[in-house]
Scaffold this active site. Structure first.
Site, PDB file in Angstrom:
ATOM      1  N   HIS A  73       0.808  -1.213   0.000  1.00  0.00           N
ATOM      2  CA  HIS A  73       0.000   0.000   0.000  1.00  0.00           C
ATOM      3  C   HIS A  73       0.846   1.269   0.000  1.00  0.00           C
ATOM      4  CE1 HIS A  73      -4.276  -1.290   0.509  1.00  0.00           C
ATOM      5  NE2 HIS A  73      -3.644  -2.438   0.700  1.00  0.00           N
ATOM      6  N   VAL A  77       1.542   3.474  -4.282  1.00  0.00           N
ATOM      7  CA  VAL A  77       0.974   4.819  -4.438  1.00  0.00           C
ATOM      8  C   VAL A  77       2.090   5.845  -4.597  1.00  0.00           C
ATOM      9  CG1 VAL A  77      -0.590   6.531  -3.464  1.00  0.00           C
ATOM     10  CG2 VAL A  77      -1.012   4.102  -3.071  1.00  0.00           C
ATOM     11  N   SER A  83       4.380   7.469   3.129  1.00  0.00           N
ATOM     12  CA  SER A  83       3.210   8.354   3.198  1.00  0.00           C
ATOM     13  C   SER A  83       2.022   7.619   3.819  1.00  0.00           C
ATOM     14  CB  SER A  83       2.843   8.873   1.808  1.00  0.00           C
ATOM     15  OG  SER A  83       2.523   7.808   0.924  1.00  0.00           O
ATOM     16  N   PRO A 171      -5.414  -1.374  -6.871  1.00  0.00           N
ATOM     17  CA  PRO A 171      -6.569  -2.043  -7.494  1.00  0.00           C
ATOM     18  C   PRO A 171      -7.598  -2.447  -6.441  1.00  0.00           C
ATOM     19  CG  PRO A 171      -4.476  -3.055  -8.164  1.00  0.00           C
ATOM     20  CD  PRO A 171      -4.175  -2.147  -7.017  1.00  0.00           C
ATOM     21  N   HIS A 201      -1.796 -13.335  -0.991  1.00  0.00           N
ATOM     22  CA  HIS A 201      -3.102 -13.732  -0.462  1.00  0.00           C
ATOM     23  C   HIS A 201      -3.086 -15.178   0.039  1.00  0.00           C
ATOM     24  CE1 HIS A 201      -5.440 -10.454  -2.923  1.00  0.00           C
ATOM     25  NE2 HIS A 201      -4.633  -9.953  -2.008  1.00  0.00           N
ATOM     26  N   SER A 202      -1.931 -15.797  -0.036  1.00  0.00           N
ATOM     27  CA  SER A 202      -1.764 -17.131   0.546  1.00  0.00           C
ATOM     28  C   SER A 202      -1.841 -17.067   2.071  1.00  0.00           C
ATOM     29  CB  SER A 202      -0.404 -17.702   0.127  1.00  0.00           C
ATOM     30  OG  SER A 202      -0.039 -18.802   0.909  1.00  0.00           O
ATOM     31  N   ASP A 251      -6.341 -19.068   3.166  1.00  0.00           N
ATOM     32  CA  ASP A 251      -5.923 -20.448   2.931  1.00  0.00           C
ATOM     33  C   ASP A 251      -6.185 -21.232   4.215  1.00  0.00           C
ATOM     34  OD1 ASP A 251      -4.605 -22.841   2.577  1.00  0.00           O
ATOM     35  OD2 ASP A 251      -2.668 -21.962   2.078  1.00  0.00           O
ATOM     36  N   THR A 254      -2.772 -23.975   4.942  1.00  0.00           N
ATOM     37  CA  THR A 254      -1.513 -23.404   5.454  1.00  0.00           C
ATOM     38  C   THR A 254      -1.717 -21.897   5.601  1.00  0.00           C
ATOM     39  OG1 THR A 254      -0.666 -23.219   3.175  1.00  0.00           O
ATOM     40  CG2 THR A 254      -0.045 -25.191   4.436  1.00  0.00           C
TER      41      THR A 254
END
Length: 333
Positions: A73, A77, A83, A171, A201-202, A251, A254
């Site tokens: 994040h 940007v 920031s 996004p 995202h695991s 997940d 794991t």
């Protein structure tokens, strides 16, 4: 005469070479990221960050996931300039990026300042908050079973928030894959790197508010029916209420290991977010999903490559920006 002339030319050449080397070192020190950046100014800096990250992980395991998300994040940007950490305070005119809808569910910012406090005791006003974001992500990745990524230091802290443009760079979870790829391409991360980065995202979890569109009023047909049933059990209300902390693990097998199980789930139609599942169906990204699902080492190599590229997106260096004393506020505050 000829010999003397040659000696003079030789001496001049040596002197010129030394001057060029000195100029190169000076330029690197003032305007580029470097390995072991704090070797002289704060020799224990990276070890202190590593120790603090490990200590926080032992106390609050989810901080390791937070470090990765902070890096994403902040660096997506405009610049890796910390920031993201700036907070609103009476009279400072700052609108915090943390207030953006893209930052929903982010937490543990307070622990960045714990690392900063430890560094300030060792080397006051020396280590930037931007470098803390990058290096804590590096160490958090290792704690999650990921690779050790050799990151350079020397980022400086920005003096303004980019809150007004956050949504132009980060996004959304239900954006089209074309838009997602274009966002990453704008920071020089290709399709292969994008697929690898989403492999973060695991680990961690997703708040139900981001899942309702896939479950209600009808189930997204790209979701495995049994998995959809499980998600409805985790997120039973069709009316999202951010005030209630309901979530589903990215997940279930794991949940705190950075591995390729994420891609195996995508191939089984068990992606949590729409953006996840689209990776497996989009013709540009699907081949990489299949390859990463089959080869964990390949995934980790590409993840490391993409994280490194992201961590060096347009940093402030040299005399740009400042070194904040408190990561939440610019020094003028």
């Amino acid at each position: 005469m000829a010999t003397g002339s040659f000696d003079n030319c030789s001496s001049s050449f040596v002197l010129l070479t030394l001057l060029l080397q000195l100029l190169s070192v000076t330029c690197m020190g003032s305007g580029e990221l470097q390995s072991n950046y704090y070797a002289e100014s704060c020799p224990n800096a990276e070890e202190i960050i590593k120790q603090e990250v490990a200590k926080l992980y032992d106390e609050h395991g989810n901080t390791a996931v937070s470090w990765i998300r902070n890096l994403f994040h902040d660096c997506m940007v405009q610049s890796c300039d910390a920031s993201l950490l700036l907070e609103s305070k009476h009279g400072n005119g700052i609108v915090s990026e943390q207030a953006s809808s893209r930052s929903f569910g982010m937490r543990n910012f307070k622990y960045v300042n714990k690392i900063k406090e430890a560094l300030e005791k060792e080397c006051p006003v020396t280590v930037s908050c931007a470098d803390i974001i990058a290096l804590s992500a590096r160490d958090g990745i290792v704690l999650l079973g990921g690779p050790r990524i050799e990151m350079r230091g020397g980022r400086r802290d920005g003096t303004e928030s980019h809150a007004s443009v956050v949504e132009e760079f980060i996004p959304n979870h239900n954006d089209s894959m074309a838009l997602v790829l274009s966002r990453f391409e704008s920071v020089d991360i290709d399709a292969e790197g994008t697929v690898a980065l989403l492999g973060a995202h695991s680990v961690g979890r997703v708040h139900c508010v981001n899942l309702f569109d896939r479950l209600y009023p009808t189930v997204d047909p790209t979701l495995d029916p049994d998995y959809a049933k499980y998600l409805k059990g985790r997120c039973p209300m069709p009316d999202p209420n951010p005030g209630k902390v309901r979530y589903a693990r990215n997940d279930r097998e794991t949940p705190m290991v950075l591995d390729n199980m994420y891609y195996k789930h995508l191939l089984a139609q068990k992606g949590l977010l729409l953006v996840d599942q689209q990776l497996a169906s989009d013709p540009t990204t699907a081949p990489f999903v299949m390859k990463m699902a089959a080869d964990n080492s390949y995934f980790l190599d590409q993840f490391a490559r993409a994280i490194l590229a992201l961590s060096e997106n347009s940093p402030l260096t040299g005399d740009e920006g400042e070194i904040r004393k408190d990561c939440r506020y610019i020094n003028a505050d």
